[in-house]
Motif scaffolding. Structure first.
Motif, PDB file in Angstrom:
ATOM      1  N   SER A  21      55.190  92.482  59.564  1.00 25.44           N
ATOM      2  CA  SER A  21      56.070  92.993  58.501  1.00 25.44           C
ATOM      3  C   SER A  21      55.884  94.492  58.267  1.00 25.44           C
ATOM      4  CB  SER A  21      55.804  92.251  57.191  1.00 25.44           C
ATOM      5  OG  SER A  21      54.492  92.517  56.706  1.00 25.44           O
ATOM      6  N   THR A  22      54.905  95.100  58.936  1.00 25.69           N
ATOM      7  CA  THR A  22      54.628  96.524  58.723  1.00 25.69           C
ATOM      8  C   THR A  22      55.712  97.392  59.355  1.00 25.69           C
ATOM      9  OG1 THR A  22      52.242  96.065  58.729  1.00 25.69           O
ATOM     10  CG2 THR A  22      52.928  98.351  59.040  1.00 25.69           C
ATOM     11  N   LYS A  23      56.295  98.282  58.555  1.00 29.80           N
ATOM     12  CA  LYS A  23      57.311  99.224  59.036  1.00 29.80           C
ATOM     13  C   LYS A  23      56.954 100.632  58.568  1.00 29.80           C
ATOM     14  CE  LYS A  23      61.045  95.797  59.028  1.00 29.80           C
ATOM     15  NZ  LYS A  23      62.381  95.437  58.499  1.00 29.80           N
TER      16      LYS A  23
ATOM     17  N   LEU B  69      55.908  95.671  44.739  1.00 29.31           N
ATOM     18  CA  LEU B  69      57.167  95.115  44.276  1.00 29.31           C
ATOM     19  C   LEU B  69      57.210  93.628  44.603  1.00 29.31           C
ATOM     20  CD1 LEU B  69      59.551  97.930  45.590  1.00 29.31           C
ATOM     21  CD2 LEU B  69      58.595  97.719  43.292  1.00 29.31           C
ATOM     22  N   GLU B  70      57.389  92.782  43.588  1.00 28.67           N
ATOM     23  CA  GLU B  70      57.428  91.346  43.811  1.00 28.67           C
ATOM     24  C   GLU B  70      58.756  90.952  44.461  1.00 28.67           C
ATOM     25  OE1 GLU B  70      56.484  88.772  40.658  1.00 28.67           O
ATOM     26  OE2 GLU B  70      54.504  89.619  40.287  1.00 28.67           O
ATOM     27  N   SER B  71      58.658  90.060  45.419  1.00 27.38           N
ATOM     28  CA  SER B  71      59.859  89.588  46.137  1.00 27.38           C
ATOM     29  C   SER B  71      59.739  88.081  46.335  1.00 27.38           C
ATOM     30  CB  SER B  71      59.970  90.292  47.503  1.00 27.38           C
ATOM     31  OG  SER B  71      61.032  89.764  48.245  1.00 27.38           O
ATOM     32  N   PRO B  72      60.696  87.276  45.833  1.00 24.24           N
ATOM     33  CA  PRO B  72      60.600  85.825  45.986  1.00 24.24           C
ATOM     34  C   PRO B  72      60.808  85.403  47.442  1.00 24.24           C
ATOM     35  CG  PRO B  72      62.719  86.429  45.033  1.00 24.24           C
ATOM     36  CD  PRO B  72      61.904  87.698  45.096  1.00 24.24           C
ATOM     37  N   VAL B  73      60.066  84.346  47.802  1.00 24.18           N
ATOM     38  CA  VAL B  73      60.231  83.783  49.136  1.00 24.18           C
ATOM     39  C   VAL B  73      61.344  82.742  49.089  1.00 24.18           C
ATOM     40  CG1 VAL B  73      59.096  82.406  50.915  1.00 24.18           C
ATOM     41  CG2 VAL B  73      57.811  84.159  49.694  1.00 24.18           C
TER      42      VAL B  73
ATOM     43  N   VAL C 293      54.631  90.009  47.858  1.00 29.80           N
ATOM     44  CA  VAL C 293      54.671  91.324  47.219  1.00 29.80           C
ATOM     45  C   VAL C 293      54.861  92.381  48.286  1.00 29.80           C
ATOM     46  CG1 VAL C 293      53.381  92.991  45.842  1.00 29.80           C
ATOM     47  CG2 VAL C 293      53.213  90.548  45.319  1.00 29.80           C
ATOM     48  N   MET C 294      55.909  93.187  48.105  1.00 29.45           N
ATOM     49  CA  MET C 294      56.133  94.308  49.022  1.00 29.45           C
ATOM     50  C   MET C 294      55.242  95.481  48.603  1.00 29.45           C
ATOM     51  SD  MET C 294      59.566  96.555  49.723  1.00 29.45           S
ATOM     52  CE  MET C 294      60.201  95.829  51.203  1.00 29.45           C
TER      53      MET C 294
ATOM     54  N   PHE D 176      55.035  96.872  53.914  1.00 32.12           N
ATOM     55  CA  PHE D 176      54.701  95.555  54.467  1.00 32.12           C
ATOM     56  C   PHE D 176      54.577  94.580  53.303  1.00 32.12           C
ATOM     57  CE2 PHE D 176      50.918  98.137  54.008  1.00 32.12           C
ATOM     58  CZ  PHE D 176      50.068  97.333  53.262  1.00 32.12           C
ATOM     59  N   PHE D 177      54.397  93.297  53.614  1.00 30.81           N
ATOM     60  CA  PHE D 177      54.326  92.258  52.592  1.00 30.81           C
ATOM     61  C   PHE D 177      52.944  91.622  52.592  1.00 30.81           C
ATOM     62  CE2 PHE D 177      58.889  92.465  53.440  1.00 30.81           C
ATOM     63  CZ  PHE D 177      59.406  92.466  52.156  1.00 30.81           C
ATOM     64  N   ILE D 178      52.440  91.355  51.373  1.00 31.02           N
ATOM     65  CA  ILE D 178      51.226  90.562  51.232  1.00 31.02           C
ATOM     66  C   ILE D 178      51.599  89.264  50.524  1.00 31.02           C
ATOM     67  CG2 ILE D 178      49.619  92.491  51.231  1.00 31.02           C
ATOM     68  CD1 ILE D 178      49.513  92.409  48.243  1.00 31.02           C
ATOM     69  N   LEU D 179      50.939  88.183  50.919  1.00 29.57           N
ATOM     70  CA  LEU D 179      51.231  86.857  50.395  1.00 29.57           C
ATOM     71  C   LEU D 179      50.047  86.379  49.577  1.00 29.57           C
ATOM     72  CD1 LEU D 179      52.620  85.303  53.702  1.00 29.57           C
ATOM     73  CD2 LEU D 179      53.935  86.365  51.870  1.00 29.57           C
TER      74      LEU D 179
END
Length: 378
Positions: free
Chosen positions: A307-309, A372-376, A269-270, A328-331
């Protein structure tokens, strides 16, 4: 004609029967009125309790009440309603058959409601205050907290079940002990079957996969298998292979000990967080902002490393205002774990706010934080 017959039938009854029917009708009417009032007042009790605590308690106490009890307000209202309905059954206590029938289901409903309410309260306390307590003791917050939450729910369910059994004059502990002694002989006779059943229990508790999900599993007989989970039975799991579309039935004891890669849950998730500044930041302040944000996010469990920008840009032309966009992204392996990480992120937001304020940087964090969901990629 029907009314006349009914009237004649009424007058044909003796006086004692008429008085009995009138008494039953009055009691039934009172019972239904109190049932209606119980539903109305039961739903209102949480709001009344919240208003009372707001009036008589300090703001910190009221804030604690909001954090813990607001998310379970409906469960609290349901429990209050069920208790009031149980009290209403006293109006029909002399009608033993009906009373015992409805009383059993009323007590069962109250027991289930108490268990779900206590579970929700414990969950909220753990998420809002348990995480801070763990950090104060210097421990890392990870998904072990979810395991602890599950164990607590099992303990709550056990004690509520024992209390309900005692209220029904059933010695649940003695019954379980008696069954345990007799079950030792059965265990030796059906060791293989019990092993598969215990595997099923592990799968249902751990939830490494659910029907409809795609997984890769390493089986000694099949090798690495890429398949869709068709069903989870009491003894086995049914897998539909993608290459041949054949059905593979694997014992749950084997699946419980196998290496499983869940493809469906492979998502991240972004997170987009916006901070608004009333003026342009100097280079030293920008560097300080980047340092504070990365320190607060990269130390969180479940954050995709590096992943932090951070992007800083002007907005609202002519107003000399600037906005920082943090991404950034959380898993997470499940919705519960993602929700847990979002809770940790709220704590990180508080940490960012306090550190920037201590450095004298004025800002406003825009709400809400965007996910925002993002597929791996597979």
């Amino acid at each position: 004609m029907g009314t006349l017959l009914t009237t004649n039938s009424w007058y044909s009854l003796d006086e004692a029967t008429q008085k009995l029917l009138i008494a039953i009708g009055i009691k039934l009417g009172i019972f239904l009125v109190f049932v209606f009032l119980s539903v109305i007042f039961g739903k209102s009790i949480p709001r009344f309790l919240k208003l009372l605590i707001r009036r008589i308690s300090p703001q910190p106490i009221f804030q604690i009440y909001q954090n813990i009890f607001d998310p379970v307000e409906k469960k609290l209202g349901l429990l209050a309603t069920l208790i009031l309905l149980s009290l209403c059954l006293n109006f029909i206590q002399e009608y033993t058959g009906f009373y015992r029938f409805f009383k059993f289901f009323s007590d069962l409903s109250i027991a289930i409601s108490i268990a779900t309410l206590m579970s929700g309260i414990f969950k909220n306390f753990l998420r809002y205050y348990g995480i801070n307590m763990i950090r104060k003791f210097g421990f890392e917050v990870d998904e072990l907290l979810l395991v602890f939450e599950t164990i607590a729910n099992v303990i709550i369910g056990f004690f509520v079940a024992v209390a309900f059994a005692q209220s029904q004059n059933v010695n649940l502990i003695g019954l379980v002990a008696g069954l345990g002694i007799g079950g030792i002989a059965v265990a030796f006779a059906s060791q293989k079957t019990l092993e598969q059943i215990f595997g099923t229990i592990v799968i249902y508790l751990d939830r490494p996969y659910t029907p409809g999900e795609y997984i890769r599993v390493n089986l000694s007989s099949q090798g690495i298998l890429f398949a869709r989970v068709e069903a989870i039975g009491l003894r086995s799991t049914k897998l539909r292979t993608l290459a041949k579309s054949t059905l593979v039935v694997v014992p749950n004891s084997t699946m419980a000990s196998a290496d499983i890669e869940n493809i469906t849950r492979g998502k991240k998730v972004m997170v987009l967080l916006y901070l608004d500044f009333p003026r342009a930041l100097e280079k030293t302040e920008q560097a300080l902002l980047e340092k504070v944000v990365k320190e607060s996010t990269n130390t969180l469990f479940g954050i995709d490393p590096n992943s932090t920008k951070i992007s800083i840009f002007p907005y609202e032309d002519g107003q000399n205002k600037y906005r920082a966009r943090v991404s950034f992204f959380i898993l997470g392996s499940s919705e519960n774990s993602l929700e847990f990480r979002k809770q940790l992120l709220e704590l990180a937001n508080d940490s960012i706010s306090k550190k920037l304020e201590s450095y004298g940087i004025e800002f406003i964090i825009q709400e809400p934080t965007l996910y925002l969901e993002s597929p791996v990629p597979i």
